[in-house]
Write a protein that holds these residues in place. Structure first.
Motif, PDB file in Angstrom:
ATOM      1  N   THR A   2       0.902  -1.431   0.155  1.00  0.00           N
ATOM      2  CA  THR A   2      -0.111  -0.108  -0.087  1.00  0.00           C
ATOM      3  C   THR A   2       0.894   1.194   0.029  1.00  0.00           C
ATOM      4  O   THR A   2       1.822   1.306   0.828  1.00  0.00           O
ATOM      5  CB  THR A   2      -1.227   0.082   1.219  1.00  0.00           C
ATOM      6  OG1 THR A   2      -1.572  -1.197   1.399  1.00  0.00           O
ATOM      7  CG2 THR A   2      -1.855   1.141   1.215  1.00  0.00           C
ATOM      8  N   SER A   4       1.333   5.188   0.556  1.00  0.00           N
ATOM      9  CA  SER A   4       1.035   6.219   1.766  1.00  0.00           C
ATOM     10  C   SER A   4       1.134   7.790   1.068  1.00  0.00           C
ATOM     11  O   SER A   4       1.541   8.010  -0.137  1.00  0.00           O
ATOM     12  CB  SER A   4       2.310   6.155   2.757  1.00  0.00           C
ATOM     13  OG  SER A   4       3.232   6.867   1.999  1.00  0.00           O
ATOM     14  N   ILE A   5       0.273   8.562   1.766  1.00  0.00           N
ATOM     15  CA  ILE A   5       0.098   9.868   1.126  1.00  0.00           C
ATOM     16  C   ILE A   5       1.319  10.645   1.056  1.00  0.00           C
ATOM     17  O   ILE A   5       1.583  11.295   0.084  1.00  0.00           O
ATOM     18  CB  ILE A   5      -1.182  10.648   1.998  1.00  0.00           C
ATOM     19  CG1 ILE A   5      -1.379  11.763   0.878  1.00  0.00           C
ATOM     20  CG2 ILE A   5      -0.590  10.701   3.343  1.00  0.00           C
ATOM     21  CD1 ILE A   5      -2.275  11.554  -0.293  1.00  0.00           C
ATOM     22  N   LYS A   6       2.201  10.387   1.988  1.00  0.00           N
ATOM     23  CA  LYS A   6       3.571  10.862   1.818  1.00  0.00           C
ATOM     24  C   LYS A   6       4.375  10.177   0.539  1.00  0.00           C
ATOM     25  O   LYS A   6       5.026  11.301  -0.065  1.00  0.00           O
ATOM     26  CB  LYS A   6       4.530  10.475   3.036  1.00  0.00           C
ATOM     27  CG  LYS A   6       5.578  11.020   3.281  1.00  0.00           C
ATOM     28  CD  LYS A   6       6.661  10.743   4.440  1.00  0.00           C
ATOM     29  CE  LYS A   6       7.879  11.559   4.442  1.00  0.00           C
ATOM     30  NZ  LYS A   6       8.584  11.194   5.633  1.00  0.00           N
ATOM     31  N   GLU A   7       4.182   9.271   0.188  1.00  0.00           N
ATOM     32  CA  GLU A   7       4.884   8.920  -0.802  1.00  0.00           C
ATOM     33  C   GLU A   7       4.280   9.624  -2.053  1.00  0.00           C
ATOM     34  O   GLU A   7       5.049   9.902  -3.162  1.00  0.00           O
ATOM     35  CB  GLU A   7       4.988   7.220  -1.178  1.00  0.00           C
ATOM     36  CG  GLU A   7       5.595   6.292  -0.115  1.00  0.00           C
ATOM     37  CD  GLU A   7       5.347   4.778  -0.435  1.00  0.00           C
ATOM     38  OE1 GLU A   7       6.018   4.315  -1.264  1.00  0.00           O
ATOM     39  OE2 GLU A   7       4.387   4.253   0.334  1.00  0.00           O
ATOM     40  N   GLU A  86      -4.377   3.596  -6.582  1.00  0.00           N
ATOM     41  CA  GLU A  86      -3.621   3.348  -5.241  1.00  0.00           C
ATOM     42  C   GLU A  86      -3.676   4.705  -4.510  1.00  0.00           C
ATOM     43  O   GLU A  86      -3.464   4.683  -3.166  1.00  0.00           O
ATOM     44  CB  GLU A  86      -2.076   3.272  -5.596  1.00  0.00           C
ATOM     45  CG  GLU A  86      -1.849   1.754  -6.398  1.00  0.00           C
ATOM     46  CD  GLU A  86      -0.353   1.896  -6.730  1.00  0.00           C
ATOM     47  OE1 GLU A  86       0.455   1.519  -5.931  1.00  0.00           O
ATOM     48  OE2 GLU A  86      -0.086   2.304  -7.796  1.00  0.00           O
ATOM     49  N   PHE A  87      -4.238   5.736  -5.142  1.00  0.00           N
ATOM     50  CA  PHE A  87      -4.846   6.985  -4.138  1.00  0.00           C
ATOM     51  C   PHE A  87      -5.831   7.768  -5.029  1.00  0.00           C
ATOM     52  O   PHE A  87      -5.820   7.391  -6.030  1.00  0.00           O
ATOM     53  CB  PHE A  87      -3.295   7.874  -4.019  1.00  0.00           C
ATOM     54  CG  PHE A  87      -2.846   8.650  -5.125  1.00  0.00           C
ATOM     55  CD1 PHE A  87      -3.291   9.837  -5.556  1.00  0.00           C
ATOM     56  CD2 PHE A  87      -2.037   7.915  -5.979  1.00  0.00           C
ATOM     57  CE1 PHE A  87      -2.755  10.502  -6.893  1.00  0.00           C
ATOM     58  CE2 PHE A  87      -1.362   8.247  -7.095  1.00  0.00           C
ATOM     59  CZ  PHE A  87      -1.627   9.564  -7.477  1.00  0.00           C
ATOM     60  N   PRO A 107      -5.262   6.021   0.527  1.00  0.00           N
ATOM     61  CA  PRO A 107      -4.834   7.545   0.598  1.00  0.00           C
ATOM     62  C   PRO A 107      -5.706   8.619  -0.255  1.00  0.00           C
ATOM     63  O   PRO A 107      -5.919   8.283  -1.330  1.00  0.00           O
ATOM     64  CB  PRO A 107      -3.440   7.777   0.028  1.00  0.00           C
ATOM     65  CG  PRO A 107      -2.958   6.166   0.299  1.00  0.00           C
ATOM     66  CD  PRO A 107      -4.299   5.383   0.149  1.00  0.00           C
TER      67      PRO A 107
END
Length: 209
Positions: A2, A4-7, A86-87, A107
């Motif tokens: 998964t 992340s929103i940071k990525e 994925e987001f 995300p």
């Protein structure tokens, strides 16, 4: 794995906002952008082939982080997640959309333009947001002003961002990346000029944050 929103926010300085009209263009376009160093791709749900484009890019373009944009309600959210996004990115936010997005675990980068909207999302634990439409909503001066009282929020400005002002946006402490479409304008996509798109993507990926 998964994402992340940071990525999503920090992998590349520019997030291509992609409007795909012909399904056969999806994979070569995504490959051209990823080859140029832009791995985080927002496929907008503005065309009939967008969901299938997400599926194909996910299956055929290694290294791409594939998201869905123009998520405006719970149905488009479900469609995007079912397609493998994925987001997700939304131009604004409603309570029902936010509830469903948070419950999904995918995300979300929700759109805001006012401090009140920012504070509402902070109440829900969200500190990464899309600033849209960036230029029309006050651009760099507005983001500087919001950053004063609300420094814990990080933005991805989208809407009117171009190669000339992208550097100024990225210089702001509360901007992690910008969204734009200048790397892959429709005329280059329709012409199948993937080499030029890769060149533009490489220039964009070299912008300093």
């Amino acid at each position: 794995m998964t994402v992340s929103i940071k990525e999503v926010m920090t992998t590349s300085p520019v997030m291509p906002v992609m409007v795909i009209n012909q399904l056969e263009q999806a994979v070569p376009l995504a490959r051209a952008l990823v080859e140029g160093g832009l791995k985080v791709l927002e496929i907008t749900l503005r065309t009939p082939v967008a969901l299938d484009a997400i599926r194909r890019i996910k299956a055929e373009v290694p290294g791409a982080i594939v998201g869905a944009g123009t998520i405006i309600n719970t149905q488009t959210l479900k469609n995007a997640i079912d397609a493998g996004a994925e987001f997700i990115v939304s131009p604004g936010v409603t309570d029902s959309l936010l509830d469903a997005a948070l419950a999904s675990g995918v995300p979300i980068l929700p759109g805001v333009i006012t401090p009140s909207e920012v504070m509402r999302l902070m109440d829900r634990g969200i500190t990464a947001m899309k600033f849209f439409p960036a230029e029309a909503a006050g651009g760099i001066p507005m983001l500087k002003s919001i950053g004063g009282p609300l420094p814990q929020v990080t933005f991805c400005p989208t809407g009117g961002v171009n190669p000339k002002n992208a550097v100024e946006y990225l210089a702001l402490s509360n901007v992690a990346c910008v969204g734009g479409s200048w790397m892959a304008p429709s005329e280059l996509v329709d012409a199948g000029d993937w080499a030029e798109i890769t060149r533009r993507a490489a220039e964009a990926s070299a912008l300093k944050k």
